[in-house]
Scaffold this motif. Structure first.
Motif, PDB file in Angstrom:
ATOM      1  N   GLN A  54      16.132 -31.527   8.738  1.00 52.61           N
ATOM      2  CA  GLN A  54      14.436 -31.221   9.835  1.00 52.61           C
ATOM      3  C   GLN A  54      14.503 -32.011  10.144  1.00 52.61           C
ATOM      4  OE1 GLN A  54      14.098 -28.498  11.532  1.00 52.61           O
ATOM      5  NE2 GLN A  54      15.587 -27.808  10.828  1.00 52.61           N
ATOM      6  N   ARG A  55      14.664 -33.438   8.862  1.00 53.37           N
ATOM      7  CA  ARG A  55      14.111 -35.135   9.460  1.00 53.37           C
ATOM      8  C   ARG A  55      15.202 -35.021  10.086  1.00 53.37           C
ATOM      9  NH1 ARG A  55      13.759 -37.078   4.235  1.00 53.37           N
ATOM     10  NH2 ARG A  55      14.376 -35.374   3.148  1.00 53.37           N
ATOM     11  N   LEU A  56      16.098 -35.400  10.354  1.00 52.57           N
ATOM     12  CA  LEU A  56      17.152 -36.287  10.755  1.00 52.57           C
ATOM     13  C   LEU A  56      17.091 -35.677  12.145  1.00 52.57           C
ATOM     14  CD1 LEU A  56      19.666 -37.401  10.842  1.00 52.57           C
ATOM     15  CD2 LEU A  56      20.905 -35.786  10.634  1.00 52.57           C
ATOM     16  N   ARG A  59      14.152 -37.521  13.838  1.00 52.01           N
ATOM     17  CA  ARG A  59      14.680 -39.069  13.986  1.00 52.01           C
ATOM     18  C   ARG A  59      15.547 -38.785  15.702  1.00 52.01           C
ATOM     19  NH1 ARG A  59      10.435 -42.002  12.827  1.00 52.01           N
ATOM     20  NH2 ARG A  59       9.934 -40.846  10.598  1.00 52.01           N
ATOM     21  N   ILE A  60      16.265 -37.647  15.509  1.00 58.14           N
ATOM     22  CA  ILE A  60      17.421 -38.031  16.673  1.00 58.14           C
ATOM     23  C   ILE A  60      16.017 -37.756  18.301  1.00 58.14           C
ATOM     24  CG2 ILE A  60      18.917 -37.035  17.639  1.00 58.14           C
ATOM     25  CD1 ILE A  60      20.365 -36.341  14.768  1.00 58.14           C
ATOM     26  N   PHE A  61      15.502 -36.673  17.878  1.00 61.52           N
ATOM     27  CA  PHE A  61      14.090 -36.562  18.621  1.00 61.52           C
ATOM     28  C   PHE A  61      13.597 -37.465  19.705  1.00 61.52           C
ATOM     29  CE2 PHE A  61      10.970 -35.336  20.767  1.00 61.52           C
ATOM     30  CZ  PHE A  61      10.753 -34.024  21.839  1.00 61.52           C
ATOM     31  N   ASP A  62      12.464 -38.735  17.788  1.00 63.35           N
ATOM     32  CA  ASP A  62      12.476 -39.470  18.426  1.00 63.35           C
ATOM     33  C   ASP A  62      12.682 -40.652  19.241  1.00 63.35           C
ATOM     34  OD1 ASP A  62      10.378 -38.708  17.529  1.00 63.35           O
ATOM     35  OD2 ASP A  62      10.897 -39.705  15.425  1.00 63.35           O
TER      36      ASP A  62
END
Length: 79
Positions: A54-56, A59-62
């Motif tokens: 979920q954190r990854l 980050r990809i969305f950011d």
């Protein structure tokens, strides 16, 4: 098997123990402990991997959002 267990263990169980008396309650207690320990450990590993995924994803969305807002439209539409 349940009906037989109420009136004592079946003959094939005592035969596999070499004719000795075995305590099924102690064996069942150890089995239950290790089963619970294994399940808790498996759930912990799953939730750790889920949190990392979920954190990854965040980050990809950011990065995609930042690229979309700063790059020219021709380039950012490819992202």
């Amino acid at each position: 098997l349940r009906i037989q267990a109420r009136y004592g263990l079946p003959d094939y169980i005592t035969a596999t123990a070499g004719g000795k008396d075995i305590n099924v309650n102690v064996l069942g207690g150890f089995l239950s402990f290790f089963l619970v320990f294994f399940v808790v450990q498996s759930n912990t590993r799953f939730f750790n991997q889920y949190d990392t995924a979920q954190r990854l994803k965040g980050r990809i969305f950011d990065i995609a959002t930042l690229a979309k807002s700063t790059l020219p439209p021709v380039v950012s539409n490819r992202i």
